[in-house]
Design a protein around this motif. Structure first.
Motif, PDB file in Angstrom:
ATOM      1  N   ILE A  69      23.388  67.772  69.546  1.00 31.52           N
ATOM      2  CA  ILE A  69      23.431  67.040  68.530  1.00 31.52           C
ATOM      3  C   ILE A  69      23.977  65.165  69.405  1.00 31.52           C
ATOM      4  O   ILE A  69      24.629  64.716  70.174  1.00 31.52           O
ATOM      5  N   ASN A  78      20.777  66.715  64.450  1.00 31.21           N
ATOM      6  CA  ASN A  78      20.956  67.145  64.940  1.00 31.21           C
ATOM      7  C   ASN A  78      19.807  69.152  64.701  1.00 31.21           C
ATOM      8  O   ASN A  78      20.397  69.913  64.685  1.00 31.21           O
ATOM      9  N   HIS A  79      19.082  68.081  64.942  1.00 32.62           N
ATOM     10  CA  HIS A  79      17.870  69.318  64.923  1.00 32.62           C
ATOM     11  C   HIS A  79      17.041  69.611  66.205  1.00 32.62           C
ATOM     12  O   HIS A  79      15.325  70.610  65.991  1.00 32.62           O
ATOM     13  N   TYR A  80      17.914  69.191  67.533  1.00 32.01           N
ATOM     14  CA  TYR A  80      16.791  68.909  68.952  1.00 32.01           C
ATOM     15  C   TYR A  80      17.619  70.841  68.693  1.00 32.01           C
ATOM     16  O   TYR A  80      16.662  70.655  69.749  1.00 32.01           O
ATOM     17  N   TYR A  81      18.641  71.080  69.292  1.00 32.24           N
ATOM     18  CA  TYR A  81      18.611  73.019  69.666  1.00 32.24           C
ATOM     19  C   TYR A  81      18.902  73.757  68.831  1.00 32.24           C
ATOM     20  O   TYR A  81      19.708  73.826  67.675  1.00 32.24           O
ATOM     21  N   ALA A  82      17.787  74.700  69.016  1.00 32.45           N
ATOM     22  CA  ALA A  82      17.212  75.887  67.501  1.00 32.45           C
ATOM     23  C   ALA A  82      18.691  76.356  67.681  1.00 32.45           C
ATOM     24  O   ALA A  82      19.240  77.488  66.506  1.00 32.45           O
ATOM     25  N   THR A  85      21.203  75.418  65.525  1.00 32.42           N
ATOM     26  CA  THR A  85      20.907  75.063  64.047  1.00 32.42           C
ATOM     27  C   THR A  85      21.856  75.321  63.133  1.00 32.42           C
ATOM     28  O   THR A  85      21.681  77.171  62.883  1.00 32.42           O
ATOM     29  N   GLY A  86      22.690  74.992  61.797  1.00 29.26           N
ATOM     30  CA  GLY A  86      23.225  75.508  61.140  1.00 29.26           C
ATOM     31  C   GLY A  86      24.736  75.489  61.717  1.00 29.26           C
ATOM     32  O   GLY A  86      25.707  76.280  60.671  1.00 29.26           O
ATOM     33  N   GLN A  89      28.316  70.769  64.208  1.00 28.74           N
ATOM     34  CA  GLN A  89      28.512  69.518  63.243  1.00 28.74           C
ATOM     35  C   GLN A  89      29.707  68.571  64.417  1.00 28.74           C
ATOM     36  O   GLN A  89      30.544  69.552  65.023  1.00 28.74           O
TER      37      GLN A  89
END
Length: 363
Positions: A69, A78-82, A85-86, A89
């Protein structure tokens, strides 16, 4: 001149960007939440754009760092490491306040690794590494008894968790009776085995095992019932007697079936022999004709006095036999068979009638 230079240098170092958080490692349980701290202080000289990155350093040095992130140009990426994801934060939605800490939710064992926080604000640049270890709590722990639960035998109580990060430790305790382990017991905390040597009936009761590691515990229970030795000789004798009895019954049933089969076969053979060997009965018409001829010959040799006696014989006393009549014949009387002794009493004289050949000559 040297003192002035040293003062300026120290002033510059103290007023440059610095990371204030000091924690270097964290250990937590799977499924929980962790906050990796990264607080910093800016100086007046740090005038460039603020850039904060969290990266995962791989265990293999040959691999590249993975960005998780980042905060750049007043925006969060924050979409670089699947894999996370979610589940990640920034702790503070506005990292410009000096808090770039990272929250990771619903931790997994695969999240274990080395994380690095990098803070940049030109000309200041600082970074800090944090080691995260995610442990799995012991779970699905099962207890069992190994060995014959008889007096005088060695009995082993086993305990094992299906899940749980090493190093797991096992501990047994007795929860019934004296609540103390027998004096002859031997516990292996690493394997979870509790050996009870030379068991007695007093060892009976409920035993509890607790499995634990750095992040949690789990437990199970087992009931131990030590009994006198089983009479194996009686069981074997009973089994032998039962087997022999079963064989006798089976042999009797086989004998009955074979006997019944032979009887049926014999009945069929006898019935077949009777039907083939017995000659067919003589024709009634030929018997009747022979009987009529014989009676006529006998009557022809009778005298009038003998005839009178014959005619007086009651009809009801003479045996009769129906015989076939040819179409168109209507005899006035039916000759009766009279036995030889009866004919003699009636005065009849036996007469021999010569036989004739086919051409009419007397033989």
């Amino acid at each position: 001149g040297r003192l002035v230079w040293k003062h300026v240098l120290l002033r510059g170092l103290t007023r440059s960007l610095s990371i204030t958080s000091a924690e270097k490692s964290f250990e937590t349980a799977q499924g929980e939440k962790v906050t990796l701290p990264c607080t910093f202080v800016l100086s007046e000289e740090d005038e460039g754009p603020l850039d904060i990155e969290w990266v995962l350093i791989p265990a293999d040095n040959q691999k590249k760092e993975q960005i998780i992130i980042m905060y750049a140009v007043d925006r969060i990426y924050n979409h670089y490491y699947a894999a996370m994801t979610g589940r990640m934060q920034f702790t503070n939605p506005d990292p410009r306040s000096g808090d770039g800490s990272l929250d990771i939710l619903n931790l997994k064992s695969a999240d274990t690794g080395t994380y690095q926080c990098k803070v940049k604000k030109a000309p200041g640049v600082q970074s800090q590494k944090i080691q995260l270890t995610v442990h799995v709590k012991p779970a699905r722990t099962k207890c069992s008894v190994e060995g014959s639960q008889e007096i005088g035998k060695d009995i082993t109580l086993k305990c094992a968790s299906q899940e749980g990060s090493p190093l797991l430790s096992y501990d047994w305790r007795r929860v019934s009776g004296t609540q103390e382990l027998p004096a002859t017991s031997m516990l292996n905390k690493n394997t979870g085995e509790l050996l009870l040597k030379n068991a007695s009936q007093d060892y009976s009761g409920t035993y509890n095992c607790v499995a634990s590691n750095r992040v949690g515990t789990d437990e199970c229970s087992v009931e131990l019932n030590v009994t006198p030795p089983i009479n194996t000789a009686g069981i074997i004798a009973g089994a032998i007697v039962g087997t022999l009895l079963g064989l006798c019954i089976l042999a009797f049933l086989v004998f009955c079936c074979c006997k019944k089969h032979r009887e049926k076969k014999y009945e069929k053979e006898v019935h077949h022999d009777i039907r083939e060997d017995v000659p067919p009965p003589k024709s009634r018409s030929s018997t009747a004709r022979s009987y009529i001829g014989s009676n006529r010959s006998s009557l022809g040799s009778m005298s009038p006095s003998n005839m009178e006696g014959y005619t007086k014989t009651p009809y009801s006393q003479v045996p009769s036999e129906d015989f076939e009549r040819t179409p168109g014949q209507n005899p006035t009387f039916a000759p009766s068979k009279v036995a030889a002794p009866n004919l003699s009493r009636m005065g009849a004289v036996p007469v021999m009638i010569p036989a004739q050949s086919k051409d009419g000559s007397i033989v």
